[in-house]
Design a protein around this motif. Structure first.
Motif, PDB file in Angstrom:
ATOM      1  N   PHE A  99      23.017   0.036   6.424  1.00 33.55           N
ATOM      2  CA  PHE A  99      22.966  -1.089   7.356  1.00 33.55           C
ATOM      3  C   PHE A  99      22.415  -2.297   6.615  1.00 33.55           C
ATOM      4  CE2 PHE A  99      22.013   2.648  10.248  1.00 33.55           C
ATOM      5  CZ  PHE A  99      23.335   2.802  10.618  1.00 33.55           C
ATOM      6  N   PRO A 100      22.812  -3.498   7.024  1.00 34.73           N
ATOM      7  CA  PRO A 100      22.404  -4.678   6.251  1.00 34.73           C
ATOM      8  C   PRO A 100      20.961  -5.092   6.504  1.00 34.73           C
ATOM      9  CG  PRO A 100      23.759  -5.340   8.099  1.00 34.73           C
ATOM     10  CD  PRO A 100      23.679  -3.847   8.147  1.00 34.73           C
ATOM     11  N   PHE A 101      20.055  -4.150   6.459  1.00 41.45           N
ATOM     12  CA  PHE A 101      18.641  -4.522   6.480  1.00 41.45           C
ATOM     13  C   PHE A 101      17.865  -3.695   5.471  1.00 41.45           C
ATOM     14  CE2 PHE A 101      19.179  -1.421   9.850  1.00 41.45           C
ATOM     15  CZ  PHE A 101      20.020  -1.990  10.791  1.00 41.45           C
ATOM     16  N   SER A 102      16.544  -3.700   5.542  1.00 43.57           N
ATOM     17  CA  SER A 102      15.765  -3.154   4.430  1.00 43.57           C
ATOM     18  C   SER A 102      15.943  -1.642   4.273  1.00 43.57           C
ATOM     19  CB  SER A 102      14.276  -3.460   4.645  1.00 43.57           C
ATOM     20  OG  SER A 102      13.768  -2.604   5.656  1.00 43.57           O
ATOM     21  N   VAL A 103      15.572  -1.158   3.077  1.00 39.70           N
ATOM     22  CA  VAL A 103      15.629   0.274   2.788  1.00 39.70           C
ATOM     23  C   VAL A 103      14.816   1.023   3.836  1.00 39.70           C
ATOM     24  CG1 VAL A 103      14.976   2.053   1.112  1.00 39.70           C
ATOM     25  CG2 VAL A 103      15.879  -0.145   0.319  1.00 39.70           C
ATOM     26  N   GLU A 105      13.940   0.162   6.866  1.00 41.73           N
ATOM     27  CA  GLU A 105      14.570   0.188   8.201  1.00 41.73           C
ATOM     28  C   GLU A 105      15.792   1.098   8.244  1.00 41.73           C
ATOM     29  OE1 GLU A 105      14.186  -4.045  10.313  1.00 41.73           O
ATOM     30  OE2 GLU A 105      14.479  -4.144   8.138  1.00 41.73           O
ATOM     31  N   ASN A 106      16.523   1.147   7.123  1.00 48.86           N
ATOM     32  CA  ASN A 106      17.666   2.051   7.054  1.00 48.86           C
ATOM     33  C   ASN A 106      17.232   3.497   7.262  1.00 48.86           C
ATOM     34  OD1 ASN A 106      20.649   1.462   6.165  1.00 48.86           O
ATOM     35  ND2 ASN A 106      19.407  -0.221   5.364  1.00 48.86           N
ATOM     36  N   VAL A 107      16.231   3.887   6.468  1.00 49.02           N
ATOM     37  CA  VAL A 107      15.832   5.293   6.494  1.00 49.02           C
ATOM     38  C   VAL A 107      15.189   5.659   7.832  1.00 49.02           C
ATOM     39  CG1 VAL A 107      14.478   7.079   5.319  1.00 49.02           C
ATOM     40  CG2 VAL A 107      15.607   5.302   3.983  1.00 49.02           C
ATOM     41  N   THR A 108      14.484   4.713   8.450  1.00 54.33           N
ATOM     42  CA  THR A 108      13.801   5.036   9.709  1.00 54.33           C
ATOM     43  C   THR A 108      14.687   4.803  10.940  1.00 54.33           C
ATOM     44  OG1 THR A 108      12.881   2.799   9.765  1.00 54.33           O
ATOM     45  CG2 THR A 108      11.481   4.538   8.846  1.00 54.33           C
ATOM     46  N   TYR A 109      15.899   4.327  10.707  1.00 53.56           N
ATOM     47  CA  TYR A 109      16.755   3.918  11.828  1.00 53.56           C
ATOM     48  C   TYR A 109      16.936   5.025  12.874  1.00 53.56           C
ATOM     49  CZ  TYR A 109      20.547   1.569  14.284  1.00 53.56           C
ATOM     50  OH  TYR A 109      21.311   0.959  15.236  1.00 53.56           O
ATOM     51  N   GLY A 110      17.306   6.209  12.379  1.00 53.17           N
ATOM     52  CA  GLY A 110      17.556   7.331  13.292  1.00 53.17           C
ATOM     53  C   GLY A 110      16.309   7.735  14.060  1.00 53.17           C
ATOM     54  N   LEU A 111      15.164   7.713  13.343  1.00 50.37           N
ATOM     55  CA  LEU A 111      13.910   8.114  13.977  1.00 50.37           C
ATOM     56  C   LEU A 111      13.496   7.133  15.063  1.00 50.37           C
ATOM     57  CD1 LEU A 111      11.997   9.162  10.753  1.00 50.37           C
ATOM     58  CD2 LEU A 111      12.732  10.689  12.594  1.00 50.37           C
ATOM     59  N   HIS A 142      10.433  -1.424  -3.587  1.00 54.08           N
ATOM     60  CA  HIS A 142      11.382  -2.377  -2.992  1.00 54.08           C
ATOM     61  C   HIS A 142      11.786  -1.965  -1.583  1.00 54.08           C
ATOM     62  CE1 HIS A 142      11.926  -3.959  -7.078  1.00 54.08           C
ATOM     63  NE2 HIS A 142      11.961  -2.697  -7.456  1.00 54.08           N
ATOM     64  N   LEU A 143      10.884  -1.313  -0.879  1.00 56.62           N
ATOM     65  CA  LEU A 143      11.254  -0.785   0.441  1.00 56.62           C
ATOM     66  C   LEU A 143      11.621  -1.880   1.426  1.00 56.62           C
ATOM     67  CD1 LEU A 143       8.667   2.127   0.812  1.00 56.62           C
ATOM     68  CD2 LEU A 143      11.096   2.285   0.283  1.00 56.62           C
ATOM     69  N   LYS A 144      11.104  -3.084   1.165  1.00 59.53           N
ATOM     70  CA  LYS A 144      11.404  -4.187   2.087  1.00 59.53           C
ATOM     71  C   LYS A 144      12.669  -4.950   1.695  1.00 59.53           C
ATOM     72  CE  LYS A 144       7.733  -3.514   4.622  1.00 59.53           C
ATOM     73  NZ  LYS A 144       8.060  -2.427   5.542  1.00 59.53           N
ATOM     74  N   ASP A 145      13.220  -4.590   0.508  1.00 56.30           N
ATOM     75  CA  ASP A 145      14.440  -5.280   0.058  1.00 56.30           C
ATOM     76  C   ASP A 145      15.644  -4.805   0.873  1.00 56.30           C
ATOM     77  OD1 ASP A 145      12.683  -6.140  -1.796  1.00 56.30           O
ATOM     78  OD2 ASP A 145      13.865  -5.525  -3.555  1.00 56.30           O
TER      79      ASP A 145
END
Lengths: 253, 227
Positions: A99-103, A105-111, A142-145
């Motif tokens: 998804f076009p947002f941070s790493v 947010e991507n990984v936590t999206y489902g949670l 770079h988790l916020k990138d």
């Protein structure tokens, strides 16, 4: 092999309108093993893979008959909640699709979608998942990138981490490395090998060497039929069907 | 990267080295049983050959699996091929050890000749040293082994000729020595053959290191000129 089959498919037929694309597939997926689905384009392997978490539902005019059971219950029964199903059966696609947002947010999206708000738990799951997907070292600072700022190989491993974060039981991968260079492919393969003691994995691949390197079992599809399924070593050293041998030797497909 | 392949390759190479050690032990026990006239030890060698054969089959199985499933190339490929080819040489060496053990059982109780037996013992030591140097060079990836091993093999061939001459002349003068004498001939011949198989192993080790297939022309025993 005395493994429990977590998914059992029986006489699965799939129609696009009136056209029958899968002609009665019987295939089981043993728990905590990697099963590779191989075959030429149009052989039905991806179609079959997508029917395992009902991704084909999104295509109009598709009908599925036969039964696919997950832990004994029919996933095509009217009682099945497809959101719940796809939580248990995650999927990774050919093109990395973060998804076009941070790493993070991507990984936590489902949670988050599942209502998890505990920051500690989210942090912990992000680290865990990225580590499992073998992309932690490259992303930890770079988790916020934006996830899209990473290379294709890294994006794909971030997508794998995104699937792992919701702790599915089964991971379906549809040609996950065909858009990647050999080094990134090898890293994705290593991640799959690293997680296979915890997850059941089904992978569609056009790369037969990939199938031989990482899978425990290999299923060969041709023209909408399952020609042969066996331990990977048997398929590659001594397949029972001539068609399998011809395909593996590049004589068609 | 490719962790699985590297682990399996390491395991394969370890098993191959182990087979080399076991075969060397078989040569030792077979010839010792022959010189000590020890039937029990000889029977032990014959029984253990099953293990050697099994080791070869397992190595072949693993090597073929690695080739078909992991598609190694370059030096990784050569390492697998070396195990595949050299393990059959080791297996043949094991068969010759069994041949020696069978002679021990066959000629026990017949006339013996301590002079010839000590020469056979000497030949055995040489051939074992040859195998040990070879396996050591394999493990250490030391390419300079060839000269040493060829020299040892030539010495063994010379020993063989000498023993043959002595045994034949004894047989001519003393008919009672014939049964024991044929045993000596057989055993010396087995040892000489073992030397040649070791040369073949050396050729594969050189291939492993250089990528070139070499044929070592070790001094070929001239059978006709022996009488």
């Amino acid at each position: 092999m005395a493994n429990n089959n977590i998914i059992t498919a029986e006489n699965v037929r799939l129609y696009y309108g009136k056209h029958e694309a899968l002609h009665g597939i019987d295939l089981d997926f043993p728990e905590k093993q990697i099963t590779a689905l191989i075959g030429p384009s149009g052989s039905g392997k991806s179609t079959f893979l997508r029917s395992l978490n009902r991704m084909n539902d999104l295509i109009p005019d598709v009908t599925v008959t036969g039964t696919i059971r997950l832990d004994g219950s029919d996933i095509y029964s009217p009682q099945t909640d497809t959101v719940e199903l796809r939580k248990r059966v995650g999927m990774v696609f050919q093109q990395p699709n973060p998804f076009p947002f941070s790493v993070y947010e991507n990984v936590t999206y489902g949670l988050r979608l599942a209502g998890v708000k505990d920051k500690k738990l989210l942090d912990q799951r992000v680290e865990e998942s990225l580590k499992l997907a073998a992309v932690w070292d490259e992303t930890k600072d770079h988790l916020k990138d934006n996830a899209l700022s990473f290379s294709g190989g890294q994006q794909q491993r971030i997508c794998i981490a995104r699937v792992l974060a919701v702790k599915p039981e089964i991971i379906l991968l549809d040609e996950p490395t065909s858009a990647l260079d050999p080094v990134s492919s090898a890293k994705v393969e290593d991640s799959l090998l690293a997680i296979k003691n915890q997850y059941t994995i089904a992978i569609v691949t056009h790369n037969m060497q990939q199938a031989s390197r990482i899978s425990d079992r290999t299923a060969f599809f041709l023209n909408g039929k399952l020609i042969e399924v066996d331990n990977t070593a048997n398929i590659f050293l001594n397949p029972k069907q001539q068609e399998t041998s011809d395909y593996l030797n590049g004589k068609f497909g | 990267m490719r962790g699985i392949f590297n682990d399996e390759l390491k395991r394969l190479l370890g098993k191959f080295t182990e087979m080399g050690i076991n075969v060397s032990e078989q040569i030792y026990r077979a010839t010792k049983s022959f010189i000590d006239h020890d039937r029990d030890m000889a029977q032990g060698v014959i029984d253990f050959d099953n293990n050697i054969n099994e080791e070869e089959v397992n190595l072949e199985d693993q090597a073929l699996n690695l080739m078909a499933l992991q598609q190694p190339v370059a030096s990784d490929f050569r390492q697998v091929i070396v195990v595949l080819k050299a393990s059959s040489e080791l297996e043949r060496i094991g068969d010759h050890a069994v041949g020696i053990a069978k002679e021990t059982i066959r000629i026990k109780g017949h006339n013996r000749d301590s002079q010839i037996e000590s020469e056979i013992a000497e030949m055995t030591n040489a051939v074992r040293t040859m195998l040990d140097i070879t396996m050591d060079a394999y493990v250490k990836k030391d390419g300079k082994l060839a000269d040493e091993v060829i020299k040892a093999n030539n010495q063994i061939d010379a020993n063989y000729k000498k023993i043959r001459k002595e045994v034949l002349s004894n047989m001519k003068t003393d008919p009672k020595s014939v049964t024991g004498g044929t045993g000596y001939l057989m055993v010396a011949n087995y040892i000489e053959r073992i030397g040649d198989h070791i040369i073949n192993v050396v050729e594969w080790i050189l291939y492993n290191q250089t990528g070139k297939i070499t044929e070592i022309n070790a001094d070929v025993t001239d059978v006709d000129g022996l009488n």
